[in-house]
Design an enzyme around this catalytic site. Structure first.
Site, PDB file in Angstrom:
ATOM      1  N   ARG A  63      12.737  -4.718   3.429  1.00 60.88           N
ATOM      2  CA  ARG A  63      11.649  -3.791   3.824  1.00 60.88           C
ATOM      3  C   ARG A  63      11.529  -3.667   5.341  1.00 60.88           C
ATOM      4  O   ARG A  63      11.059  -2.671   5.871  1.00 60.88           O
ATOM      5  CB  ARG A  63      10.318  -4.236   3.201  1.00 60.88           C
ATOM      6  N   ASP A 118       4.164  -7.030 -13.518  1.00 62.69           N
ATOM      7  CA  ASP A 118       3.942  -8.008 -12.445  1.00 62.69           C
ATOM      8  C   ASP A 118       2.499  -8.114 -11.958  1.00 62.69           C
ATOM      9  O   ASP A 118       2.234  -8.730 -10.934  1.00 62.69           O
ATOM     10  CB  ASP A 118       4.894  -7.727 -11.270  1.00 62.69           C
ATOM     11  N   GLU A 119       1.561  -7.516 -12.709  1.00 65.11           N
ATOM     12  CA  GLU A 119       0.161  -7.634 -12.291  1.00 65.11           C
ATOM     13  C   GLU A 119      -0.694  -8.183 -13.423  1.00 65.11           C
ATOM     14  O   GLU A 119      -0.458  -7.878 -14.588  1.00 65.11           O
ATOM     15  CB  GLU A 119      -0.376  -6.255 -11.886  1.00 65.11           C
TER      16      GLU A 119
END
Ligand code: TTP
Ligand code: MG
Length: 558
Positions: A63, A118-119
Site C-alpha cells: 500500500r 473479516d469483520e
C-alpha cells in the site's frame, strides 16, 4: 433525555441512548495476511492478492507504493514492479481463518455478528455491566486512540466509563487473536454499530480507537459523502444524489419529511439518524454463514456462452463449498455488475434470487437444475437479446436448512393406513422447486395457517415406530432402509423444525393410496390445485388450471 442532548446534541431519539458497548473487529489486509502467515518470507515484501485481472487487496508494504483495492494488476505492477501477486480465488483458507477468528470473539459474548469474512461486531454490554458490578472498574483507562471532539463534554449517563472498559476488552480480544492465530486486526469501540465500525478504521493497521458519544456526529460528518456511511447502499445513495443530497451535512440539513417522500419511513429515519451518529440496529447473532457466495470478475463478459460457462464454473466451485458446509440451500441468487466507464470498479452489484428445492441435491442432475435456475435469473437481470457488457457475475446459495426434507412418498408408502385420514387433513406444502415463483404455499384452510409448524409438530409427537410397516421395510435393500430410518428418526426428533419440509400431504377428496403412487411433481400440482380451489390468497405458478382440474377431478373419490 436532556442529559443526552447536552452531550451529543441528539436530534433523533435512540431507544438505546448510550447504554450499549459495541466493538467492531476488522482484520488487517485479510487475504494478504493469511498468505503471509502461510509463507512468512512474504512479510516484508509487497504482496498483492489477485482475482481475475484485479488486485483485490494488498499488504501494507504494497500500500505504501500506492496500491489500492480493486486496482488492475497492470496498474499495480506499474506502481510497484516488485509486487508479488498471489491468486486469491480459492477462498478455503480465508474461510477457515475467518471462522477461527469469530470463534475467539464469541468467547467474549454470544452476541457476535459476522460481516463478510473479516469483520465481526460484538456487543459486550453484559460483560461491561458485570465488570462494573464487580466494582473493580476504578483502575480502567482508555486503551488505544480516542476519536476526539474539540469540545470536551462528559455525558452523565455513565457511557464514558462503559466505553473505556470496552476499549480494554477490545484490546484483550485483539491480543487473543494475535496470540492464538498470529493475525492482527483493528478495533473500534462505540455505543452503536455504526460508530464502532467507522471509528475502527480511523487508525490502521493493528490499532484500536474509541469514540465517545460527544464526538459521534463529528465522526459521521467527516465522511466525504453520505454514501460512505455503512448501510447506505448504492440505490439509496442514487436517490439521495438525484435529490441533490450528497454530503452528510446535506442529509443533516434535509427535513425528515422530504426523506420520507422518497424512502420508507423507517429507512428515512435511519438515514437521518445515521448522519448524526444514531444507530439502533442490533448485533444479530450469526450462526453459520448466511450466504455461500462466489464471484467471477472479468474485464468483459458479453455473450450468453460465456455467461453459461462462468455460471457452470461457479456452480462447480459452489457445490464443493456446500459439501464442506454440510447444509442445503433453499434459495439461489445471481449477481451481476454492469460495465460503466464512469463508475468505480467496486460498485455494487445487482442481484435476483429464487427458491430451489433442496431435494435436488439428492439427484445427480443438481448442477443442471441450478444452472437452469441461474440462467433464468440472469435473464431477468440482463436483457440478453441486446449486446451487454458485464464485469462480474456471481452466484450465491442462501437460506440453508440442516437436513434434506423427507422423501415423502416413500415414507408415506410405508406408513400404515391408520394414519391416512388424520394426515390428509392438513394440507401443507412448501414448494421450492427450481425457478418456481411459488413461495410458501401453506394449507388449504386459512385457520390452519398460523398453526403450520405446530400442526406438524403435534403430528410428529404421535407418530410411533409402529406406524411404519416393518415387514415392507425389512424387504428393502440395506441402503434404502437406513435412509428411511434416518429420515424417520429425524422427523421424530423433538424440536425438529419442519417449516421447510417439502413432504406433500394428500389433498382432501383424493384417495391416499392413489395419491401416494403418483410422481412427486404431480402430487405437487394436485396440492396447488386443491389449494387454489380453497383459497384466493395463494400466489400461482402460472400452470394452466384446466390441466390441474382435470387431474384433480379424475382422482377425486367417487
Ligand atoms: P477489506 O476488509 O475491504 O480489506 P482488507 O481486510 O484486505 O484490508 P484492510 O486492512 O483495509 O481491512 O476486505 C476483506 C477481504 O475481502 C480482503 O482481504 C479481500 C476480500 N475482497 C474481495 O474479495 N473483493 C473485493 O472487492 C474487496 C475490496 C476485498
Ligand atoms: Mg479488513
Amino acid at each position: 433525555m436532556d442529559e443526552f442532548r447536552s452531550c451529543d446534541d441528539l436530534q433523533h431519539d435512540s431507544k438505546y441512548k448510550h447504554k450499549r458497548t459495541i466493538i467492531h473487529i476488522d482484520l488487517d489486509c485479510f487475504y494478504a495476511q493469511v498468505e503471509m502467515l502461510k509463507n512468512p518470507e512474504l512479510t516484508d515484501k509487497p504482496v498483492g492478492i489477485k482475482q481475475q485481472h484485479y488486485v483485490i487487496t494488498s499488504n501494507y508494504v504494497a500500500r505504501e507504493y500506492g496500491i489500492k483495492k480493486c486496482m488492475l494488476i497492470t496498474e499495480a505492477l506499474s506502481l510497484c514492479p516488485k509486487l508479488i501477486i498471489i491468486n486469491g480465488e480459492d477462498l478455503h483458507d480465508y474461510r477457515l481463518m475467518s471462522s477461527k477468528v469469530t470463534d475467539i470473539v464469541r468467547q467474549f459474548s454470544t452476541k457476535v455478528e459476522k460481516l463478510g469474512l473479516d469483520e465481526n461486531f460484538v456487543d459486550i454490554s453484559d460483560m461491561v455491566s458485570s465488570k462494573l458490578a464487580s466494582k473493580d472498574n476504578h483502575s480502567y483507562s482508555v486503551v488505544g486512540h480516542i476519536y476526539k471532539n474539540e469540545i470536551e463534554n462528559i455525558c452523565a449517563c455513565g457511557c464514558r466509563e462503559r466505553l473505556v472498559i470496552g476499549s480494554n476488552i477490545a484490546s484483550e480480544i485483539r491480543a487473543r487473536i494475535r496470540e492464538e492465530l498470529g493475525m492482527t486486526c483493528c478495533a473500534g469501540v462505540g455505543h452503536n454499530k455504526l460508530l464502532a465500525k467507522l471509528v475502527g478504521s480511523t487508525h490502521k493497521p493493528n490499532q484500536q480507537t474509541i469514540v465517545f458519544p460527544c464526538s459521534a456526529t463529528l465522526l459521521v460528518s467527516n465522511l466525504s459523502h453520505a454514501r460512505k456511511i455503512p448501510g447506505i447502499g448504492r440505490k439509496t445513495s442514487d436517490v439521495l444524489d438525484a435529490l441533490g443530497i450528497v454530503s452528510v451535512h446535506d442529509v443533516q440539513n434535509c427535513s425528515l419529511k422530504v426523506l420520507e417522500k422518497h424512502f420508507d419511513k423507517s429507512v428515512a429515519r435511519w438515514i437521518k439518524g445515521a448522519c448524526f451518529g444514531v444507530d439502533d440496529t442490533d448485533v444479530k447473532e450469526s450462526g453459520k454463514q448466511q450466504v455461500i457466495g462466489l464471484e467471477e470478475a472479468s474485464k468483459m463478459i458479453g455473450s450468453m456462452e460465456e455467461v453459461r460457462n462462468r455460471l457452470k464454473s461457479l456452480i462447480d466451485r459452489g457445490m464443493v463449498l456446500l459439501e464442506e458446509d454440510g447444509r442445503f440451500p433453499t434459495t439461489i441468487r445471481v449477481a451481476v455488475r454492469k460495465y460503466s466507464s464512469h463508475e468505480e470498479y467496486c460498485r455494487q452489484r445487482e442481484s435476483k434470487q429464487c427458491p430451489i428445492n433442496p431435494s435436488i441435491f439428492r439427484s445427480n442432475i443438481a448442477k443442471d437444475h441450478i444452472l437452469e435456475a441461474a440462467l433464468g435469473l440472469f435473464k431477468k437481470l440482463v436483457d440478453h437479446t441486446k449486446p451487454f457488457h458485464l464485469t462480474l457475475i456471481g452466484l450465491a446459495f442462501t437460506k440453508f436448512q440442516e437436513e434434506l426434507p423427507v422423501k415423502s412418498s416413500m415414507l408415506q408408502f410405508l406408513r400404515k393406513k391408520s394414519l391416512d385420514e388424520s394426515s390428509s387433513k392438513d394440507l401443507t406444502i412448501t414448494d421450492t422447486s427450481v425457478g418456481s415463483t411459488i413461495e410458501n404455499i401453506v394449507t388449504g384452510d386459512n385457520d390452519q395457517n398460523s398453526d403450520f409448524n405446530r400442526s406438524n409438530d403435534s403430528k410428529q409427537e404421535h407418530i410411533s415406530f409402529g406406524e411404519i410397516d416393518e415387514s415392507v421395510l425389512n424387504e428393502l435393500p440395506e441402503d434404502i432402509r437406513s435412509e428411511i430410518m434416518q429420515t424417520f428418526q429425524h422427523e421424530n426428533k423433538p424440536g425438529t423444525s419442519s417449516s421447510n419440509d417439502t413432504s406433500v400431504k394428500c389433498p382432501p377428496g383424493i384417495k391416499l393410496e392413489v395419491f401416494n403412487e403418483l410422481p412427486h411433481e404431480i402430487q405437487l400440482e394436485l396440492v396447488r390445485d386443491s389449494y387454489k380451489n380453497t383459497s384466493n390468497t395463494v400466489k400461482t405458478t402460472g400452470l394452466t388450471s384446466k390441466r390441474q382440474n382435470s387431474i384433480l377431478n379424475y382422482l377425486k373419490k367417487k
